[in-house]
Design an enzyme around this catalytic site. Structure first.
Site, mmCIF file in Angstrom:
data_model
loop_
_atom_site.group_PDB
_atom_site.id
_atom_site.type_symbol
_atom_site.label_atom_id
_atom_site.label_comp_id
_atom_site.label_asym_id
_atom_site.label_seq_id
_atom_site.Cartn_x
_atom_site.Cartn_y
_atom_site.Cartn_z
ATOM 1 N N GLY A 14 0.841 -1.207 0.000
ATOM 2 C CA GLY A 14 0.000 0.000 0.000
ATOM 3 C C GLY A 14 0.869 1.247 0.000
ATOM 4 N NE ARG A 75 -2.248 -4.222 -0.759
ATOM 5 C CZ ARG A 75 -1.742 -3.582 0.303
ATOM 6 N NH1 ARG A 75 -0.642 -4.004 0.859
ATOM 7 N NH2 ARG A 75 -2.342 -2.524 0.792
ATOM 8 C CG ASP A 106 3.462 -6.970 7.272
ATOM 9 O OD1 ASP A 106 2.972 -6.484 6.227
ATOM 10 O OD2 ASP A 106 2.768 -7.479 8.164
ATOM 11 C CB THR A 128 2.539 0.749 6.193
ATOM 12 O OG1 THR A 128 1.152 0.569 6.559
ATOM 13 C CG2 THR A 128 3.376 0.341 7.387
ATOM 14 C CG ASP A 130 -2.320 0.059 8.286
ATOM 15 O OD1 ASP A 130 -2.951 1.049 7.887
ATOM 16 O OD2 ASP A 130 -2.565 -1.109 7.923
ATOM 17 C CG ASP A 132 0.848 -2.583 10.200
ATOM 18 O OD1 ASP A 132 1.779 -1.987 9.611
ATOM 19 O OD2 ASP A 132 0.126 -3.419 9.643
ATOM 20 N NE ARG A 174 -3.392 -5.433 5.554
ATOM 21 C CZ ARG A 174 -3.568 -5.330 4.244
ATOM 22 N NH1 ARG A 174 -4.551 -5.993 3.688
ATOM 23 N NH2 ARG A 174 -2.769 -4.614 3.500
#
Ligand code: F6P
Length: 358
Positions: A14, A75, A106, A128, A130, A132, A174
């Site tokens: 992303g 992706r 990741d 990202t 996120d 995360d 996500r």
């Protein structure tokens, strides 16, 4: 004499605001060190399909302030197969690409490990929205995405107040509730609903009723996209209907979705992207690879990618049998301590959302 004559840069997964700033920094720093630099268009699929361009200082002009990625992203499932991987290696050989800096999340780092294991030293730069990637305190794009979301939430606050309404807002993330949590705190929302914390639905409905009785007119509830009902429905929409039906406060639902992935990167993201991009090239030159650049306690540093990926799985309770076997007892203890620290950080902010919304 530079250690590498030619390196490649790519963006994968992303997109995130600040990716361009990272690509620019990597390119300019590598050129400054006397290396040739090529851009791999469309992430790992660009390696598979031999979509390679030469980068000069001018190729990355005027992108530091732009969202998205000028080299496009993807992706790529084919890259997960050995056949795809071999095509990618053949492209590297054809163009003389001796090392790669890969910007992404990741999934990108798993690909980086595969490349390193097949003889192309690779360094990952965490991009990202996120935030995360457990091993790093910060990922490029997080601040910009939150600020974009916050601006829109502030707009909703105005109109909620005028019309005595509630707005339930679903934001991206996500499996990770940080965008929802941080924007809830910063927008003065009545509640944050995130996958990391149990949500007291009945209690929240009662709180909204009590606040309404106390004269409060407008309400915001920020829900992470990663929260679902038991039967698999996105929770934000379901919650909006319940608040509407049970509190007497007219409630609207808004899904921001990909909007927060675009737009200009903030100063925070441009700075971090530049610092991480430069460090990635420096570390390659020091002979390091299979690492991910991290920000830890305000410092730009690096960690082994495998360690970072497993630390991430440990935090997200996604460990597979044998995952921890290749790590020392100290490393496993450090992963557990990191997971506990991340939980504490989330819990502290979550608590604050409720302490400060009355
Ligand atoms: O990059 C992270 C992210 O934006 C998540 O927040 C979201 O769940 C996902 O990507 C969406 O992916 P896609 O752009 O493939 O729909």
């Amino acid at each position: 004499m530079a250690k590498f004559r030619k390196i490649g840069v790519l963006a994968s997964g992303g997109d995130a605001p600040g990716m361009n700033a990272a690509l620019r920094a990597i390119t300019r720093k590598a050129l400054d060190e006397g290396m040739e630099v090529v851009g791999i268009i469309g992430g790992y699929s660009g390696l598979i399909n031999d979509n390679i361009i030469t980068l000069t200082p001018r190729s990355v002009s005027n992108i530091i302030s732009r969202g998205g990625t000028f080299m496009y992203s993807d992706r790529c499932d084919e890259f997960k197969t050995e056949a795809g991987m071999q095509k990618a290696i053949a492209t590297c050989k054809k163009h003389g690409i001796e090392a790669i800096v890969a910007c992404g999340g990741d999934g990108t780092f798993r690909g980086a490990t595969d490349l390193t294991n097949r003889g192309i030293p690779t360094v990952g730069v965490p991009c990202t929205i996120d935030n995360d990637i457990t091993a790093t305190d910060y990922t490029i794009g997080f601040d910009s995405a939150m600020n974009t979301a916050l601006k829109m939430i502030d707009c909703l606050r105005d109109t909620c107040e005028s019309h005595a309404r509630c707005n339930v807002v679903e934001v991206m993330g996500r499996d990770c509730g940080q965008i929802a949590l941080f924007t809830a705190l910063a927008s003065g929302a009545a509640a944050a609903v995130i996958p990391e914390m149990p949500f007291d639905e009945a209690g929240t409905i009662e709180r909204i009723k009590a606040m309404k009785a106390d004269g409060k007119r407008g309400f915001l509830v920020i829900v992470s996209e990663g929260v679902f009902t038991e039967d698999g429905k996105k929770y934000g929409e379901v919650l909006a209907k319940k608040i509407d039906a049970e509190t007497g406060v007219e409630t609207k639902f808004a899904r921001f979705a990909h909007v927060v992935r675009g737009g200009d990167p903030t100063l925070r993201d441009r700075m971090t992207a530049t610092q991480m991009g430069v460090r990635a090239v420096e570390l390659l030159l020091e002979g390091k690879s299979n690492i991910v650049i991290c920000e830890i306690d305000g410092k730009i540093t690096d960690l082994d990618i495998n360690y970072a990926l497993i630390a991430d799985r440990n935090y997200k309770n996604k460990l597979k049998p044998g995952d921890l076997d290749k790590f020392t007892a100290e490393q496993v203890a450090a992963m557990k301590a990191l997971a506990a620290q991340r939980h504490e950080e989330i819990e502290a902010i979550y608590k604050m959302v409720y302490e400060t919304s009355k």
